[in-house]
Write a protein that holds these residues in place. Structure first.
Motif, PDB file in Angstrom:
ATOM      1  N   ASN A 138      50.156  31.328  49.646  1.00  0.00           N
ATOM      2  CA  ASN A 138      48.908  30.806  49.063  1.00  0.00           C
ATOM      3  C   ASN A 138      48.127  31.905  48.338  1.00  0.00           C
ATOM      4  O   ASN A 138      47.523  31.679  47.298  1.00  0.00           O
ATOM      5  CB  ASN A 138      48.043  30.165  50.146  1.00  0.00           C
ATOM      6  CG  ASN A 138      48.625  28.818  50.595  1.00  0.00           C
ATOM      7  OD1 ASN A 138      49.356  28.168  49.845  1.00  0.00           O
ATOM      8  ND2 ASN A 138      48.311  28.418  51.834  1.00  0.00           N
ATOM      9  N   ARG A 139      48.134  33.097  48.980  1.00  0.00           N
ATOM     10  CA  ARG A 139      47.426  34.219  48.348  1.00  0.00           C
ATOM     11  C   ARG A 139      48.066  34.595  47.021  1.00  0.00           C
ATOM     12  O   ARG A 139      47.378  34.844  46.015  1.00  0.00           O
ATOM     13  CB  ARG A 139      47.416  35.410  49.302  1.00  0.00           C
ATOM     14  CG  ARG A 139      46.586  36.577  48.749  1.00  0.00           C
ATOM     15  CD  ARG A 139      46.394  37.683  49.784  1.00  0.00           C
ATOM     16  NE  ARG A 139      47.681  38.195  50.243  1.00  0.00           N
ATOM     17  CZ  ARG A 139      48.175  37.971  51.475  1.00  0.00           C
ATOM     18  NH1 ARG A 139      47.499  37.210  52.343  1.00  0.00           N
ATOM     19  NH2 ARG A 139      49.358  38.459  51.848  1.00  0.00           N
ATOM     20  N   ASP A 140      49.407  34.648  46.977  1.00  0.00           N
ATOM     21  CA  ASP A 140      50.102  34.960  45.719  1.00  0.00           C
ATOM     22  C   ASP A 140      49.834  33.887  44.666  1.00  0.00           C
ATOM     23  O   ASP A 140      49.685  34.189  43.465  1.00  0.00           O
ATOM     24  CB  ASP A 140      51.606  35.084  45.966  1.00  0.00           C
ATOM     25  CG  ASP A 140      51.942  36.314  46.808  1.00  0.00           C
ATOM     26  OD1 ASP A 140      51.070  37.220  46.852  1.00  0.00           O
ATOM     27  OD2 ASP A 140      53.039  36.367  47.374  1.00  0.00           O
ATOM     28  N   LYS A 141      49.777  32.633  45.138  1.00  0.00           N
ATOM     29  CA  LYS A 141      49.505  31.549  44.188  1.00  0.00           C
ATOM     30  C   LYS A 141      48.111  31.697  43.574  1.00  0.00           C
ATOM     31  O   LYS A 141      47.922  31.528  42.367  1.00  0.00           O
ATOM     32  CB  LYS A 141      49.643  30.203  44.897  1.00  0.00           C
ATOM     33  CG  LYS A 141      49.439  29.012  43.954  1.00  0.00           C
ATOM     34  CD  LYS A 141      49.549  27.689  44.682  1.00  0.00           C
ATOM     35  CE  LYS A 141      48.331  27.529  45.619  1.00  0.00           C
ATOM     36  NZ  LYS A 141      48.314  26.161  46.219  1.00  0.00           N
ATOM     37  N   VAL A 142      47.142  31.998  44.407  1.00  0.00           N
ATOM     38  CA  VAL A 142      45.761  32.173  43.920  1.00  0.00           C
ATOM     39  C   VAL A 142      45.683  33.348  42.960  1.00  0.00           C
ATOM     40  O   VAL A 142      45.040  33.287  41.906  1.00  0.00           O
ATOM     41  CB  VAL A 142      44.800  32.346  45.108  1.00  0.00           C
ATOM     42  CG1 VAL A 142      43.405  32.738  44.596  1.00  0.00           C
ATOM     43  CG2 VAL A 142      44.720  31.063  45.915  1.00  0.00           C
ATOM     44  N   ASN A 143      46.362  34.449  43.344  1.00  0.00           N
ATOM     45  CA  ASN A 143      46.334  35.621  42.459  1.00  0.00           C
ATOM     46  C   ASN A 143      46.990  35.332  41.108  1.00  0.00           C
ATOM     47  O   ASN A 143      46.495  35.757  40.055  1.00  0.00           O
ATOM     48  CB  ASN A 143      47.042  36.795  43.137  1.00  0.00           C
ATOM     49  CG  ASN A 143      46.257  37.341  44.316  1.00  0.00           C
ATOM     50  OD1 ASN A 143      45.031  37.161  44.386  1.00  0.00           O
ATOM     51  ND2 ASN A 143      46.932  38.004  45.254  1.00  0.00           N
ATOM     52  N   ALA A 144      48.134  34.630  41.144  1.00  0.00           N
ATOM     53  CA  ALA A 144      48.813  34.291  39.891  1.00  0.00           C
ATOM     54  C   ALA A 144      47.934  33.389  39.022  1.00  0.00           C
ATOM     55  O   ALA A 144      47.855  33.548  37.801  1.00  0.00           O
ATOM     56  CB  ALA A 144      50.144  33.617  40.200  1.00  0.00           C
ATOM     57  N   PHE A 145      47.272  32.439  39.634  1.00  0.00           N
ATOM     58  CA  PHE A 145      46.393  31.539  38.884  1.00  0.00           C
ATOM     59  C   PHE A 145      45.256  32.318  38.223  1.00  0.00           C
ATOM     60  O   PHE A 145      44.944  32.122  37.052  1.00  0.00           O
ATOM     61  CB  PHE A 145      45.849  30.464  39.826  1.00  0.00           C
ATOM     62  CG  PHE A 145      44.904  29.504  39.151  1.00  0.00           C
ATOM     63  CD1 PHE A 145      45.384  28.370  38.504  1.00  0.00           C
ATOM     64  CD2 PHE A 145      43.527  29.720  39.176  1.00  0.00           C
ATOM     65  CE1 PHE A 145      44.519  27.489  37.889  1.00  0.00           C
ATOM     66  CE2 PHE A 145      42.662  28.849  38.559  1.00  0.00           C
ATOM     67  CZ  PHE A 145      43.157  27.714  37.911  1.00  0.00           C
ATOM     68  N   ASN A 146      44.647  33.199  39.032  1.00  0.00           N
ATOM     69  CA  ASN A 146      43.526  33.965  38.507  1.00  0.00           C
ATOM     70  C   ASN A 146      43.977  34.885  37.366  1.00  0.00           C
ATOM     71  O   ASN A 146      43.249  35.073  36.371  1.00  0.00           O
ATOM     72  CB  ASN A 146      42.870  34.777  39.603  1.00  0.00           C
ATOM     73  CG  ASN A 146      42.142  33.896  40.605  1.00  0.00           C
ATOM     74  OD1 ASN A 146      41.721  32.776  40.264  1.00  0.00           O
ATOM     75  ND2 ASN A 146      41.988  34.369  41.837  1.00  0.00           N
ATOM     76  N   ASN A 147      45.180  35.466  37.507  1.00  0.00           N
ATOM     77  CA  ASN A 147      45.663  36.391  36.473  1.00  0.00           C
ATOM     78  C   ASN A 147      46.023  35.665  35.172  1.00  0.00           C
ATOM     79  O   ASN A 147      45.819  36.195  34.079  1.00  0.00           O
ATOM     80  CB  ASN A 147      46.881  37.158  36.981  1.00  0.00           C
ATOM     81  CG  ASN A 147      46.504  38.151  38.081  1.00  0.00           C
ATOM     82  OD1 ASN A 147      45.359  38.594  38.147  1.00  0.00           O
ATOM     83  ND2 ASN A 147      47.458  38.484  38.950  1.00  0.00           N
TER      84      ASN A 147
END
Length: 265
Positions: free
Chosen positions: A1-10
């Motif tokens: 979930n954290r990687d998903k959020v980071n990818a979305f934000n990036n």
């Protein structure tokens, strides 16, 4: 979930920031383009109005320089052979009138604008008249200080194809009746050949007795030894004459004498 959020934000986050700015830019684009167009349009209209005000119409005279074919001439005297003349460019009378009108209007415009003549000598004033003629005729070129016959003429208009003279003008500061006659002598004795038939003398009057100068011109011109006839007043300070060459009484020359009032102060 954290990687998903980071990818979305990036990947998506910057777009969420940029898109509103792009939308604002696009919404103002039409008004900005219209403003730039109107600015350029107003600039062009202003320039056109300026050129109309000073009567500048480049290359608007459709006159061409005719080159007549001259046939052999039979001399009506016994024992004299027929003489053949080579064709030589001659300027259309309408073009001659247009040149005189252009020079006269230029002088009038300068009279209304003292900054164009104050502290300027004869050569500087001459260049302003050349400027008005330079690009006016497609079939002719205009030069200053051009060598012809025995000296350098102030203004010389030539046929572009043959380099033949079409019109010659001499500019002078007014220095009284004696200098007036000497100016005519200089033009006819030093600058004109049998090929030159349309010329002008332009006088720049610095004093305040301008009307007196005009009367002097009208009185002194007929007294000159090369005078043939008076053709009339073309403008208030532009007079038309017919003179003859020093070496040939039958070789007539159209001479326009103009005067312009350029006071020193």
């Amino acid at each position: 979930n954290r990687d998903k959020v980071n990818a979305f934000n990036n990947e998506i986050g910057p777009l969420l920031t940029i898109n509103p700015e792009v939308e604002r830019f696009n919404s103002n684009l039409r008004s900005r383009a219209s403003a730039e167009f109107q600015k350029r349009k107003n600039q062009c209209l202003s320039e056109n109005a300026f050129f109309r005000a000073i009567n500048v119409s480049p290359n608007d005279v459709p006159y061409k320089v005719p080159v007549p074919t001259v046939k052999k001439k039979q001399v009506p005297h016994p024992g004299v052979k027929r003489q053949e003349y080579k064709p030589y460019p001659s300027m259309d009378d309408r073009m001659y009138v247009d040149i005189l009108q252009t020079l006269y209007r230029a002088g009038q415009a300068m009279e209304r604008k003292p900054s164009t003549y104050i502290n300027k000598d004869e050569e500087a004033l001459r260049d302003l008249f050349i400027f008005r003629l330079e690009d006016r005729y497609d079939s002719a070129t205009v030069t200053g200080e051009t060598f012809n016959f025995g000296g350098k003429t102030d203004i010389c208009l030539k046929d572009s194809a043959t380099n033949a003279n079409l019109f010659i003008a001499e500019c002078k500061i007014w220095h009284g009746p004696k200098a007036f006659g000497e100016a005519i002598d200089q033009l006819f004795d030093r600058y004109l050949t049998v090929r030159d038939s349309k010329v002008a003398l332009m006088f720049f009057v610095a004093g305040n007795e301008f009307n007196s100068v005009l009367e002097t011109i009208k009185q002194e011109a007929p007294k000159h030894k090369y005078f043939a006839s008076y053709k009339g007043k073309r403008e208030q300070s532009s007079f038309s004459y017919m003179f003859h060459l020093p070496t040939d009484l039958e070789q007539k020359v159209f001479l326009e004498i103009m005067a312009f009032h350029f006071p020193k102060a």
